[in-house]
Scaffold this motif. Structure first.
Motif, PDB file in Angstrom:
ATOM      1  N   VAL A  80       0.850  -1.202   0.000  1.00  0.00           N
ATOM      2  CA  VAL A  80       0.000   0.000   0.000  1.00  0.00           C
ATOM      3  C   VAL A  80       0.879   1.244   0.000  1.00  0.00           C
ATOM      4  CG1 VAL A  80      -1.615   1.369   1.394  1.00  0.00           C
ATOM      5  CG2 VAL A  80      -2.048  -1.067   1.009  1.00  0.00           C
ATOM      6  N   LEU A  81       1.884   1.260   0.866  1.00  0.00           N
ATOM      7  CA  LEU A  81       2.791   2.418   0.892  1.00  0.00           C
ATOM      8  C   LEU A  81       3.458   2.618  -0.463  1.00  0.00           C
ATOM      9  CD1 LEU A  81       4.544   2.088   4.364  1.00  0.00           C
ATOM     10  CD2 LEU A  81       3.019   3.914   3.619  1.00  0.00           C
ATOM     11  N   ALA A  82       3.936   1.528  -1.047  1.00  0.00           N
ATOM     12  CA  ALA A  82       4.613   1.628  -2.343  1.00  0.00           C
ATOM     13  C   ALA A  82       3.661   2.117  -3.431  1.00  0.00           C
ATOM     14  CB  ALA A  82       5.210   0.276  -2.723  1.00  0.00           C
ATOM     15  N   ALA A  83       2.425   1.628  -3.422  1.00  0.00           N
ATOM     16  CA  ALA A  83       1.454   2.045  -4.442  1.00  0.00           C
ATOM     17  C   ALA A  83       1.096   3.522  -4.290  1.00  0.00           C
ATOM     18  CB  ALA A  83       0.197   1.178  -4.363  1.00  0.00           C
ATOM     19  N   VAL A  84       0.915   3.965  -3.052  1.00  0.00           N
ATOM     20  CA  VAL A  84       0.581   5.380  -2.815  1.00  0.00           C
ATOM     21  C   VAL A  84       1.759   6.265  -3.215  1.00  0.00           C
ATOM     22  CG1 VAL A  84       0.044   7.093  -1.029  1.00  0.00           C
ATOM     23  CG2 VAL A  84      -1.166   4.898  -1.068  1.00  0.00           C
ATOM     24  N   ARG A  85       2.963   5.832  -2.884  1.00  0.00           N
ATOM     25  CA  ARG A  85       4.145   6.612  -3.289  1.00  0.00           C
ATOM     26  C   ARG A  85       4.260   6.684  -4.810  1.00  0.00           C
ATOM     27  NH1 ARG A  85       7.821   3.934   1.330  1.00  0.00           N
ATOM     28  NH2 ARG A  85       7.353   5.438   2.972  1.00  0.00           N
ATOM     29  N   ASP A  86       3.981   5.561  -5.471  1.00  0.00           N
ATOM     30  CA  ASP A  86       4.031   5.530  -6.933  1.00  0.00           C
ATOM     31  C   ASP A  86       2.994   6.489  -7.520  1.00  0.00           C
ATOM     32  OD1 ASP A  86       4.951   4.483  -9.483  1.00  0.00           O
ATOM     33  OD2 ASP A  86       3.116   3.288  -9.547  1.00  0.00           O
ATOM     34  N   ALA A  87       1.793   6.460  -6.965  1.00  0.00           N
ATOM     35  CA  ALA A  87       0.740   7.360  -7.449  1.00  0.00           C
ATOM     36  C   ALA A  87       1.111   8.818  -7.203  1.00  0.00           C
ATOM     37  CB  ALA A  87      -0.591   7.019  -6.778  1.00  0.00           C
ATOM     38  N   ASN A  88       1.671   9.103  -6.032  1.00  0.00           N
ATOM     39  CA  ASN A  88       2.064  10.480  -5.726  1.00  0.00           C
ATOM     40  C   ASN A  88       3.199  10.953  -6.622  1.00  0.00           C
ATOM     41  OD1 ASN A  88       0.212  11.351  -3.783  1.00  0.00           O
ATOM     42  ND2 ASN A  88       1.297  10.284  -2.155  1.00  0.00           N
ATOM     43  N   ALA A  89       4.114  10.057  -6.976  1.00  0.00           N
ATOM     44  CA  ALA A  89       5.192  10.429  -7.903  1.00  0.00           C
ATOM     45  C   ALA A  89       4.599  10.793  -9.261  1.00  0.00           C
ATOM     46  CB  ALA A  89       6.199   9.283  -8.037  1.00  0.00           C
ATOM     47  N   SER A  90       3.608  10.033  -9.699  1.00  0.00           N
ATOM     48  CA  SER A  90       2.941  10.351 -10.966  1.00  0.00           C
ATOM     49  C   SER A  90       2.188  11.669 -10.866  1.00  0.00           C
ATOM     50  CB  SER A  90       1.978   9.223 -11.363  1.00  0.00           C
ATOM     51  OG  SER A  90       2.691   8.037 -11.622  1.00  0.00           O
ATOM     52  N   ALA A  91       1.580  11.917  -9.713  1.00  0.00           N
ATOM     53  CA  ALA A  91       0.869  13.179  -9.508  1.00  0.00           C
ATOM     54  C   ALA A  91       1.845  14.354  -9.551  1.00  0.00           C
ATOM     55  CB  ALA A  91       0.119  13.158  -8.179  1.00  0.00           C
ATOM     56  N   GLN A  92       3.035  14.179  -8.981  1.00  0.00           N
ATOM     57  CA  GLN A  92       4.029  15.255  -9.016  1.00  0.00           C
ATOM     58  C   GLN A  92       4.497  15.528 -10.434  1.00  0.00           C
ATOM     59  OE1 GLN A  92       7.002  14.024  -6.162  1.00  0.00           O
ATOM     60  NE2 GLN A  92       5.973  15.114  -4.496  1.00  0.00           N
ATOM     61  N   GLN A  93       4.637  14.483 -11.227  1.00  0.00           N
ATOM     62  CA  GLN A  93       5.004  14.688 -12.632  1.00  0.00           C
ATOM     63  C   GLN A  93       3.910  15.470 -13.354  1.00  0.00           C
ATOM     64  OE1 GLN A  93       5.698  10.705 -14.072  1.00  0.00           O
ATOM     65  NE2 GLN A  93       7.869  10.761 -13.559  1.00  0.00           N
ATOM     66  N   LEU A  94       2.658  15.113 -13.069  1.00  0.00           N
ATOM     67  CA  LEU A  94       1.542  15.827 -13.679  1.00  0.00           C
ATOM     68  C   LEU A  94       1.538  17.295 -13.239  1.00  0.00           C
ATOM     69  CD1 LEU A  94      -1.011  15.645 -15.452  1.00  0.00           C
ATOM     70  CD2 LEU A  94      -2.276  15.008 -13.390  1.00  0.00           C
ATOM     71  N   GLN A  95       1.830  17.527 -11.951  1.00  0.00           N
ATOM     72  CA  GLN A  95       1.903  18.904 -11.459  1.00  0.00           C
ATOM     73  C   GLN A  95       2.973  19.692 -12.197  1.00  0.00           C
ATOM     74  OE1 GLN A  95       2.543  18.696  -7.219  1.00  0.00           O
ATOM     75  NE2 GLN A  95       0.596  17.671  -6.859  1.00  0.00           N
ATOM     76  N   GLN A  96       4.125  19.071 -12.429  1.00  0.00           N
ATOM     77  CA  GLN A  96       5.198  19.751 -13.147  1.00  0.00           C
ATOM     78  C   GLN A  96       4.763  20.097 -14.568  1.00  0.00           C
ATOM     79  OE1 GLN A  96       8.145  20.976 -12.252  1.00  0.00           O
ATOM     80  NE2 GLN A  96       7.715  20.397 -10.144  1.00  0.00           N
ATOM     81  N   GLN A  97       4.038  19.174 -15.200  1.00  0.00           N
ATOM     82  CA  GLN A  97       3.576  19.429 -16.564  1.00  0.00           C
ATOM     83  C   GLN A  97       2.578  20.577 -16.601  1.00  0.00           C
ATOM     84  OE1 GLN A  97       1.920  15.704 -17.821  1.00  0.00           O
ATOM     85  NE2 GLN A  97       3.905  14.745 -18.166  1.00  0.00           N
ATOM     86  N   LYS A  98       1.673  20.602 -15.627  1.00  0.00           N
ATOM     87  CA  LYS A  98       0.606  21.612 -15.632  1.00  0.00           C
ATOM     88  C   LYS A  98       1.053  22.942 -15.038  1.00  0.00           C
ATOM     89  CE  LYS A  98      -2.644  18.903 -17.213  1.00  0.00           C
ATOM     90  NZ  LYS A  98      -3.213  19.090 -18.510  1.00  0.00           N
ATOM     91  N   LEU A  99       1.825  22.892 -13.961  1.00  0.00           N
ATOM     92  CA  LEU A  99       2.159  24.117 -13.244  1.00  0.00           C
ATOM     93  C   LEU A  99       3.555  24.635 -13.573  1.00  0.00           C
ATOM     94  CD1 LEU A  99       0.739  23.258  -9.707  1.00  0.00           C
ATOM     95  CD2 LEU A  99      -0.384  24.501 -11.565  1.00  0.00           C
ATOM     96  N   GLY A 100       4.425  23.781 -14.085  1.00  0.00           N
ATOM     97  CA  GLY A 100       5.799  24.185 -14.387  1.00  0.00           C
ATOM     98  C   GLY A 100       5.891  25.422 -15.258  1.00  0.00           C
ATOM     99  N   PRO A 101       5.200  25.428 -16.399  1.00  0.00           N
ATOM    100  CA  PRO A 101       5.279  26.626 -17.248  1.00  0.00           C
ATOM    101  C   PRO A 101       4.750  27.889 -16.557  1.00  0.00           C
ATOM    102  CG  PRO A 101       4.388  24.774 -18.484  1.00  0.00           C
ATOM    103  CD  PRO A 101       4.473  24.351 -17.037  1.00  0.00           C
TER     104      PRO A 101
END
Length: 116
Positions: A80-101
């Motif tokens: 569960v911890l690993a899956a949540v961390r994996d999902a959060n890492a993907s969410a951070q990548q999405l944040q960088q794509q949307k908010l980075g510019p």
């Protein structure tokens, strides 16, 4: 800029307002976008929003070993911890794509005449 090097304040305010609106729209989109992470070859899947809020958790019954409940509990907790961390890492990548510019526009001299 108007002649003499002074920034056009009306134009600066309009640019700042547009950036604020763009940022709010991107944050709203992140809050509504589901992102999935998994662990154990898909035995545990976690779904978070693009802003990192945990929305769902699925544990495959194959992850449960009835002969060893204590070991199973530890394994599932780790998955569960690993899956949540994996999902959060993907969410951070999405944040960088949307908010980075947008962040670059704020911090990288995106508004002429302002020191940041």
């Amino acid at each position: 800029m108007i002649p003499g090097g002074q920034p056009n304040m009306q134009q600066l305010l309009q640019q700042a307002q547009k950036m604020q609106q763009d940022l709010a729209a991107a944050q709203q989109e992140l809050a509504e976008t589901p992102v999935e992470g998994s662990a154990g070859g898909g035995l545990v899947k976690a779904t978070v929003t693009g802003s990192g809020e945990l929305q769902g958790l699925v544990i495959d019954p194959k992850a449960v070993d009835a002969d060893s409940p204590e070991e199973t509990a530890e394994t599932i907790a780790d998955l569960v911890l690993a899956a949540v961390r994996d999902a959060n890492a993907s969410a951070q990548q999405l944040q960088q794509q949307k908010l980075g510019p947008l962040a670059q526009g704020l911090g990288g001299g995106g508004i002429p005449g302002l020191p940041f």
